[in-house]
Design a protein around this motif. Structure first.
Motif, PDB file in Angstrom:
ATOM      1  N   GLY A   1       4.089   3.810  -6.942  1.00  0.00           N
ATOM      2  CA  GLY A   1       5.076   3.368  -7.784  1.00  0.00           C
ATOM      3  C   GLY A   1       4.914   1.892  -7.794  1.00  0.00           C
TER       4      GLY A   1
ATOM      5  N   ARG B   1       7.929  11.690  -8.202  1.00  0.00           N
ATOM      6  CA  ARG B   1       6.593  11.029  -8.682  1.00  0.00           C
ATOM      7  C   ARG B   1       6.036  12.010  -9.614  1.00  0.00           C
ATOM      8  NH1 ARG B   1       2.897   8.425  -5.429  1.00  0.00           N
ATOM      9  NH2 ARG B   1       4.338   8.250  -3.865  1.00  0.00           N
TER      10      ARG B   1
ATOM     11  N   LEU C   1       9.885   6.439  -5.139  1.00  0.00           N
ATOM     12  CA  LEU C   1       9.294   7.690  -5.739  1.00  0.00           C
ATOM     13  C   LEU C   1       9.628   8.785  -4.748  1.00  0.00           C
ATOM     14  CD1 LEU C   1       5.726   6.787  -7.296  1.00  0.00           C
ATOM     15  CD2 LEU C   1       8.009   6.659  -8.303  1.00  0.00           C
TER      16      LEU C   1
ATOM     17  N   ASP D   1       1.241   9.128 -11.382  1.00  0.00           N
ATOM     18  CA  ASP D   1       1.239   8.101 -10.596  1.00  0.00           C
ATOM     19  C   ASP D   1       0.344   8.053  -9.379  1.00  0.00           C
ATOM     20  OD1 ASP D   1       3.916   7.022 -11.806  1.00  0.00           O
ATOM     21  OD2 ASP D   1       4.734   8.922 -10.863  1.00  0.00           O
TER      22      ASP D   1
END
Length: 382
Positions: free
Chosen positions: A48, A41, A54, A45
């Motif tokens: 995802g 990650r 992630l 972010d």
């Protein structure tokens, strides 16, 4: 087919591994395959994408803005049980990469690995040369757990085979010649650098860090400046050495990290590309510079060994010949006609390279692994 790609670096991070992995992913997707991506990650972010898994990560020491994935074997195994890939590509050798290989073994999924980074050479560049052989043994252990190790050049394949890496497979690289094109030259951008129409802009593009051998680039520029006093040295990228370079050389132009079309404009607006690194597995920027019509001076390995003809497209310098590197930069800088001829020849040399062919070759490797899947019996759970 259903494939999974596991990587500890991915755009918007800007580095050769991240961009290469994204290119391979997009190539498989364009060929009609279902592709999932496992990555750490990132700070940007919120969630995802549907095809992304992630995982937790941590900052990578000495590489601001980059992260490595933390161990996630159980998470990967659970995800892959629900949607079983036909084959897996593991692009990086960090904790996430090790987890991917363990999960793949448990589930009987064939996995290929990618050899993208010479960590053994990095040991020398960061003052730990005594760890080079240890790093190489660690990488060999990692890659030999996969069914194939993908490398971009014949030279690297031969080296790894000599070091007892198993099942080494060459997967050539390509360059997007539609993006990297001399037609992207931008006089307004050159003017912002303080470079006139007939002046010389020397370009370095890449990570600004000790492993890139940048002292040699500075030495070469100062020497060619004796011939071209109005020359400017333009640096595209970022890294831990940037601040000191800027302090020591206030006349250098630092453009920071550039992405997409901006990278293509910066390349095409230069006149000479200097790439003194000795720690690349390939060096995508060499192909990008050649496609942009820049004569290129680099050491004779990686992309330069595969595609750059000494004296035709620039200069390919033998390892250790720092004086030869400096002389080549000065020689090409001092002859505008030679620069134009070399730049045109460099563009022509890579004009036939097609990312679509790389995707087809990559697909073929993964399909062959999938076809042999029956040979991979699931290991007992531990």
């Amino acid at each position: 087919m259903r494939y999974a790609i596991v990587t500890e670096t991915y755009p918007p991070e800007v580095n050769g591994v991240a961009l290469t992995v994204q290119g391979l992913e997009n190539g498989l997707r364009a060929r009609g395959h279902e592709v999932s991506v496992v990555r750490p990650r990132q700070a940007s972010d919120s969630a995802g994408l549907e095809h992304e898994l992630l995982v937790r990560g941590a900052p990578l020491p000495r590489y601001p803005g980059l992260r490595f994935g933390l161990p996630a074997t159980r998470k990967l195994a659970a995800a892959w049980r629900e949607a079983m890939p036909d084959a897996i590509y593991v692009a990086t050798e960090g904790p996430l990469g090790w987890s991917a290989l363990r999960a793949a073994k448990r589930l009987g999924i064939p996995a290929a690995t990618g050899f993208h980074t010479r960590f053994d050479e990095y040991m020398r560049n960061y003052g730990a040369a005594f760890l080079q052989q240890t790093a190489l043994r660690w990488m060999r252990r990692f890659h030999n757990k996969g069914a194939a190790t993908l490398v971009p050049t014949r030279e690297l394949a031969q080296f790894l085979e000599s070091q007892r890496f198993d099942n080494v497979v060459r997967l050539p690289r390509a360059v997007d010649t539609m993006m990297f094109d001399p037609a992207k030259r931008d006089d307004a951008l050159r003017e912002s650098w303080g470079v006139g129409r007939d002046d010389l802009a020397v370009i370095y593009l890449g990570r600004i860090a000790p492993e890139k051998n940048l002292d040699l680039a500075v030495r070469a520029f100062r020497e060619l400046q004796k011939i071209q006093p109005r020359a400017r040295f333009v640096w595209v990228g970022d890294g831990p050495s940037r601040e000191k370079l800027a302090q020591d050389h206030p006349d250098f132009v630092f453009c920071g990290v550039q992405r997409g079309q901006a990278v293509a404009r910066h390349f095409a607006s230069g006149d000479l590309f200097v790439f003194p690194s000795l720690s690349e597995t390939f060096g995508n920027v060499t192909l990008e510079a050649m496609a942009s019509g820049l004569p290129t001076v680099a050491f004779d390995y990686g992309a330069a060994r595969e595609y750059l003809r000494d004296g035709v497209h620039g200069a390919a310098i033998r390892d250790g010949d720092d004086d030869g590197f400096v002389r080549a930069c000065a020689d090409i800088a001092g002859d505008a006609g030679k620069r134009r001829a070399m730049g045109a020849a460099a563009r022509q040399a890579v004009a036939a390279l097609r990312p679509e062919q790389v995707a087809a070759d990559f697909d073929d490797v993964l399909m062959r692994l999938a076809d042999t899947r029956r040979a991979y019996a699931p290991a007992a759970s531990t």
